[in-house]
Write a protein that holds these residues in place. Structure first.
Motif, PDB file in Angstrom:
ATOM      1  N   LYS A  27       3.654  -0.563   5.661  1.00  0.00           N
ATOM      2  CA  LYS A  27       2.384  -0.372   4.953  1.00  0.00           C
ATOM      3  C   LYS A  27       2.115  -1.518   3.977  1.00  0.00           C
ATOM      4  O   LYS A  27       1.767  -1.332   2.821  1.00  0.00           O
ATOM      5  CB  LYS A  27       2.350   0.964   4.205  1.00  0.00           C
ATOM      6  CG  LYS A  27       2.594   2.172   5.087  1.00  0.00           C
ATOM      7  CD  LYS A  27       1.562   2.306   6.185  1.00  0.00           C
ATOM      8  CE  LYS A  27       1.812   3.585   6.997  1.00  0.00           C
ATOM      9  NZ  LYS A  27       0.991   3.709   8.147  1.00  0.00           N
ATOM     10  N   THR A  28       2.325  -2.743   4.473  1.00  0.00           N
ATOM     11  CA  THR A  28       2.039  -3.941   3.687  1.00  0.00           C
ATOM     12  C   THR A  28       1.092  -4.846   4.459  1.00  0.00           C
ATOM     13  O   THR A  28       1.138  -4.917   5.685  1.00  0.00           O
ATOM     14  CB  THR A  28       3.324  -4.745   3.368  1.00  0.00           C
ATOM     15  OG1 THR A  28       3.944  -5.123   4.592  1.00  0.00           O
ATOM     16  CG2 THR A  28       4.283  -3.955   2.504  1.00  0.00           C
ATOM     17  N   CYS A  29       0.267  -5.528   3.707  1.00  0.00           N
ATOM     18  CA  CYS A  29      -0.621  -6.533   4.289  1.00  0.00           C
ATOM     19  C   CYS A  29      -0.151  -7.881   3.764  1.00  0.00           C
ATOM     20  O   CYS A  29      -0.123  -8.103   2.546  1.00  0.00           O
ATOM     21  CB  CYS A  29      -2.065  -6.268   3.860  1.00  0.00           C
ATOM     22  SG  CYS A  29      -3.168  -7.604   4.315  1.00  0.00           S
ATOM     23  N   VAL A  76      -1.300   5.387   3.797  1.00  0.00           N
ATOM     24  CA  VAL A  76      -2.386   4.623   4.428  1.00  0.00           C
ATOM     25  C   VAL A  76      -2.231   4.711   5.945  1.00  0.00           C
ATOM     26  O   VAL A  76      -1.177   4.392   6.495  1.00  0.00           O
ATOM     27  CB  VAL A  76      -2.381   3.153   3.949  1.00  0.00           C
ATOM     28  CG1 VAL A  76      -3.335   2.303   4.770  1.00  0.00           C
ATOM     29  CG2 VAL A  76      -2.728   3.072   2.475  1.00  0.00           C
ATOM     30  N   LEU A  95      -9.122   0.075   3.689  1.00  0.00           N
ATOM     31  CA  LEU A  95      -7.899   0.819   3.957  1.00  0.00           C
ATOM     32  C   LEU A  95      -8.325   2.243   4.279  1.00  0.00           C
ATOM     33  O   LEU A  95      -9.205   2.800   3.612  1.00  0.00           O
ATOM     34  CB  LEU A  95      -6.975   0.823   2.738  1.00  0.00           C
ATOM     35  CG  LEU A  95      -6.485  -0.545   2.251  1.00  0.00           C
ATOM     36  CD1 LEU A  95      -5.711  -0.392   0.947  1.00  0.00           C
ATOM     37  CD2 LEU A  95      -5.626  -1.213   3.300  1.00  0.00           C
ATOM     38  N   CYS A 101       0.833  -1.206   0.000  1.00  0.00           N
ATOM     39  CA  CYS A 101       0.000   0.000   0.000  1.00  0.00           C
ATOM     40  C   CYS A 101       0.867   1.254   0.000  1.00  0.00           C
ATOM     41  O   CYS A 101       2.057   1.208   0.257  1.00  0.00           O
ATOM     42  CB  CYS A 101      -0.896   0.008   1.238  1.00  0.00           C
ATOM     43  SG  CYS A 101      -1.952  -1.433   1.369  1.00  0.00           S
ATOM     44  N   SER A 102       0.224   2.382  -0.243  1.00  0.00           N
ATOM     45  CA  SER A 102       0.884   3.681  -0.187  1.00  0.00           C
ATOM     46  C   SER A 102       1.335   3.965   1.246  1.00  0.00           C
ATOM     47  O   SER A 102       0.697   3.541   2.215  1.00  0.00           O
ATOM     48  CB  SER A 102      -0.085   4.762  -0.649  1.00  0.00           C
ATOM     49  OG  SER A 102       0.395   6.032  -0.303  1.00  0.00           O
ATOM     50  N   LYS A 103       2.406   4.724   1.384  1.00  0.00           N
ATOM     51  CA  LYS A 103       2.907   5.113   2.713  1.00  0.00           C
ATOM     52  C   LYS A 103       1.915   6.032   3.429  1.00  0.00           C
ATOM     53  O   LYS A 103       2.023   6.255   4.628  1.00  0.00           O
ATOM     54  CB  LYS A 103       4.265   5.817   2.589  1.00  0.00           C
ATOM     55  CG  LYS A 103       5.356   4.943   2.016  1.00  0.00           C
ATOM     56  CD  LYS A 103       5.735   3.836   2.965  1.00  0.00           C
ATOM     57  CE  LYS A 103       6.826   2.967   2.371  1.00  0.00           C
ATOM     58  NZ  LYS A 103       6.983   1.714   3.052  1.00  0.00           N
ATOM     59  N   ASP A 145       2.213  -1.835   9.913  1.00  0.00           N
ATOM     60  CA  ASP A 145       1.968  -0.401   9.876  1.00  0.00           C
ATOM     61  C   ASP A 145       3.224   0.390   9.490  1.00  0.00           C
ATOM     62  O   ASP A 145       3.123   1.484   8.946  1.00  0.00           O
ATOM     63  CB  ASP A 145       1.444   0.074  11.230  1.00  0.00           C
ATOM     64  CG  ASP A 145       0.762   1.420  11.134  1.00  0.00           C
ATOM     65  OD1 ASP A 145       0.120   1.687  10.103  1.00  0.00           O
ATOM     66  OD2 ASP A 145       0.897   2.221  12.082  1.00  0.00           O
ATOM     67  N   SER A 161      -4.404   3.239   8.342  1.00  0.00           N
ATOM     68  CA  SER A 161      -4.684   1.959   8.994  1.00  0.00           C
ATOM     69  C   SER A 161      -5.430   1.053   8.023  1.00  0.00           C
ATOM     70  O   SER A 161      -5.864   1.481   6.957  1.00  0.00           O
ATOM     71  CB  SER A 161      -5.514   2.165  10.263  1.00  0.00           C
ATOM     72  OG  SER A 161      -6.789   2.667   9.938  1.00  0.00           O
TER      73      SER A 161
END
Length: 193
Positions: A114-116, A95, A135, A91-93, A111, A97
């Motif tokens: 910023k990766t799931c 995001v 997101l 994800c973008s920095k 967190d 949560s």
């Protein structure tokens, strides 16, 4: 050793024990194996490569956040199950949560990076699993779509279709065991959402 689909091989690099003239003339790999483990050849395959799973990402980002729905279905390409399946949503920095859950495996949102990471594990053919959630972005912020990296391992199947069709062993004084094992581990497979 004869291969089916050898014509789709390019940038072939053989171990030094391989007789190169045999390969150049008739696409037969002839060699005297050295002691211990060794890598016989490395190559790239051109043409259509099929993944052993179907990934359907539906990610809609807008100002303030986005909805995530990712479905993964293994294809029935081998008698063995698909193993070590893992998806990483980058994800973008910006995001703030994430609230994500899956009906199989484990989901962890980092967190800091910023990766799931969705660790599914072993999957049986035709059983679809799903990750869904939201997101959250700061108010009024719009970001680019996240990318999705896919990792897996599959036994008994090759993405290029290249397989060993004949294996001849000569000049030995014992009854050798002739067997071939195919194990595919994904490299970097990235899906743009």
């Amino acid at each position: 050793m004869r291969l089916s689909g050898a014509s789709s091989m390019e940038d072939v690099a053989f171990h030094r024990c391989v007789r190169h003239k045999q390969w150049s003339k008739s696409k037969v790999i002839s060699f005297v194996p050295p002691d211990g483990k060794f890598k016989l050849a490395t190559f790239r395959a051109h043409g259509a490569l099929r993944l052993p799973l179907r990934v359907e990402p539906k990610i809609r980002m807008n100002t303030g956040g986005g909805n995530v729905c990712i479905r993964v279905t293994p294809l029935d390409l081998s008698s063995k199950p698909l193993t070590d399946v893992r998806l990483v949503l980058r994800c973008s920095k910006l995001v703030a949560s994430a609230a994500l859950s899956a009906d199989a495996g484990r989901v962890v949102f980092d967190d800091t990076l910023k990766t799931c990471t969705w660790s599914i594990g072993t999957m049986k053919p035709s059983v679809t699993v799903e990750l869904s959630g939201t997101l959250v972005l700061p108010a009024g912020v719009q970001v680019e779509q996240p990318t999705l990296a896919v990792e897996f391992s599959q036994q008994g199947w090759t993405p290029s279709g290249i397989k060993i069709t004949e294996l001849a062993i000569s000049k030995v004084d014992y009854a050798p065991f002739k067997g071939v094992r195919y194990i595919v581990k994904s490299g970097t497979v990235e899906i743009r959402t």
